[in-house]
Design a protein around this motif. Structure first.
Motif, mmCIF file in Angstrom:
data_model
loop_
_atom_site.group_PDB
_atom_site.id
_atom_site.type_symbol
_atom_site.label_atom_id
_atom_site.label_comp_id
_atom_site.label_asym_id
_atom_site.label_seq_id
_atom_site.Cartn_x
_atom_site.Cartn_y
_atom_site.Cartn_z
ATOM 1 N N GLY A 156 -9.116 2.787 13.764
ATOM 2 C CA GLY A 156 -8.322 2.727 14.623
ATOM 3 C C GLY A 156 -6.991 3.536 14.361
ATOM 4 N N ILE A 157 -6.355 3.550 13.403
ATOM 5 C CA ILE A 157 -5.363 4.486 12.955
ATOM 6 C C ILE A 157 -5.859 5.894 13.219
ATOM 7 N N ALA A 158 -7.017 6.335 12.729
ATOM 8 C CA ALA A 158 -7.513 7.668 12.841
ATOM 9 C C ALA A 158 -7.554 8.054 14.162
ATOM 10 N N LEU A 169 3.694 8.201 11.617
ATOM 11 C CA LEU A 169 2.508 7.761 10.853
ATOM 12 C C LEU A 169 2.446 7.690 9.165
ATOM 13 N N ALA A 170 3.282 8.287 8.507
ATOM 14 C CA ALA A 170 3.729 7.997 7.132
ATOM 15 C C ALA A 170 4.183 6.760 7.186
ATOM 16 N N LEU A 171 5.388 6.395 7.850
ATOM 17 C CA LEU A 171 5.876 5.176 7.654
ATOM 18 C C LEU A 171 4.865 4.085 8.156
ATOM 19 N N THR A 172 4.148 4.137 9.075
ATOM 20 C CA THR A 172 3.337 3.159 9.426
ATOM 21 C C THR A 172 2.253 2.819 8.242
ATOM 22 N N GLN A 173 1.613 4.051 7.716
ATOM 23 C CA GLN A 173 0.851 3.590 6.503
ATOM 24 C C GLN A 173 1.326 3.112 5.423
ATOM 25 N N MET A 174 2.527 3.500 4.991
ATOM 26 C CA MET A 174 3.370 2.910 3.980
ATOM 27 C C MET A 174 3.549 1.279 4.445
ATOM 28 N N PHE A 228 1.679 -0.657 6.106
ATOM 29 C CA PHE A 228 0.618 -1.416 6.457
ATOM 30 C C PHE A 228 0.002 -1.681 4.713
ATOM 31 N N GLY A 229 0.389 -0.667 4.094
ATOM 32 C CA GLY A 229 0.020 -0.745 2.549
ATOM 33 C C GLY A 229 0.736 -1.869 1.919
ATOM 34 N N MET A 230 2.136 -1.922 2.301
ATOM 35 C CA MET A 230 2.945 -2.852 1.565
ATOM 36 C C MET A 230 2.312 -4.128 1.978
ATOM 37 N N LEU A 231 2.252 -4.256 3.286
ATOM 38 C CA LEU A 231 1.811 -5.769 3.697
ATOM 39 C C LEU A 231 0.699 -6.260 3.150
ATOM 40 N N GLY A 232 -0.343 -5.506 2.989
ATOM 41 C CA GLY A 232 -1.812 -5.736 2.419
ATOM 42 C C GLY A 232 -1.618 -6.043 1.000
ATOM 43 N N THR A 233 -0.439 -5.217 0.305
ATOM 44 C CA THR A 233 -0.500 -5.541 -1.302
ATOM 45 C C THR A 233 0.655 -6.914 -1.310
ATOM 46 N N LEU A 234 1.391 -7.051 -0.621
ATOM 47 C CA LEU A 234 1.913 -8.462 -0.599
ATOM 48 C C LEU A 234 1.316 -9.620 -0.311
ATOM 49 N N ASN A 235 0.489 -9.595 0.390
ATOM 50 C CA ASN A 235 -0.474 -10.682 0.616
ATOM 51 C C ASN A 235 -1.532 -10.914 -0.608
ATOM 52 N N VAL A 236 -1.881 -9.741 -1.228
ATOM 53 C CA VAL A 236 -2.614 -9.893 -2.168
ATOM 54 C C VAL A 236 -1.817 -10.641 -3.397
ATOM 55 N N PHE A 237 -0.495 -10.044 -3.655
ATOM 56 C CA PHE A 237 0.148 -10.592 -4.739
ATOM 57 C C PHE A 237 0.516 -12.150 -4.560
ATOM 58 N N ILE A 238 0.890 -12.539 -3.256
ATOM 59 C CA ILE A 238 1.117 -13.897 -3.001
ATOM 60 C C ILE A 238 -0.157 -14.832 -3.172
#
Length: 149
Positions: A78-80, A107-112, A114-124
């Motif tokens: 979808g992002i592509a 796009l760079a801001l959105t990717q960053m 999205f990446g941080m959100l996924g990482t935060l969920n993993v770490f929690i």
């Protein structure tokens, strides 16, 4: 529920510190190898082997959740497609260049994000495992972070 109460108590920093202080020390964190001459050789586990172990565990966790993998794949496609539509038929003048620069920034801001959100969920979700294994000095926090991201 008694189990929830115990988990809530263990999440408190002062309780975790008291448990860690009362834990008996572990004799060694190294592997002892005996060679042909019957001399023991002390070999520390390298950072690469720690990373490899964490990566294998991460791959196993990913295989256990096929729906999450499909959702991440659909999100990437979808992002592509959005990226393709943003650059479709832009003019080759100053306005087009500015439009491209703004689109690349967003796009760079959105990717960053999205990446941080996924990482935060993993770490929690992995916080108890992370705390237990870092307190036991199985690996450094940097190794855990690099393997999960």
């Amino acid at each position: 529920n008694p189990a929830d109460f115990v988990v809530e108590q263990l999440d408190k920093p002062e309780v975790a510190a008291a448990i860690a202080a009362n834990r008996p020390p572990i004799a060694t964190r190294s592997v002892v190898v005996t060679d042909a001459k019957s001399e023991s050789v002390d070999r520390r586990v390298s950072e690469i082997s720690k990373m490899w172990t964490l990566l294998r565990r991460n791959i196993a966790c990913t295989k256990r959740e096929p729906m999450l993998t499909k959702i991440r794949f659909i999100q990437s496609v979808g992002i592509a497609l959005v990226c393709g539509f943003l650059f479709f038929r832009l003019d080759l003048n100053l306005l087009g260049v500015n439009s491209r620069a703004g689109a690349i920034f967003m796009l760079a801001l959105t990717q960053m994000l999205f990446g941080m959100l996924g990482t935060l969920n993993v770490f929690i979700g992995e916080r108890p495992v992370f705390l237990r294994e870092t307190l036991d000095r199985c690996y450094a926090p940097a190794s855990f972070y690099c393997a999960r991201v």
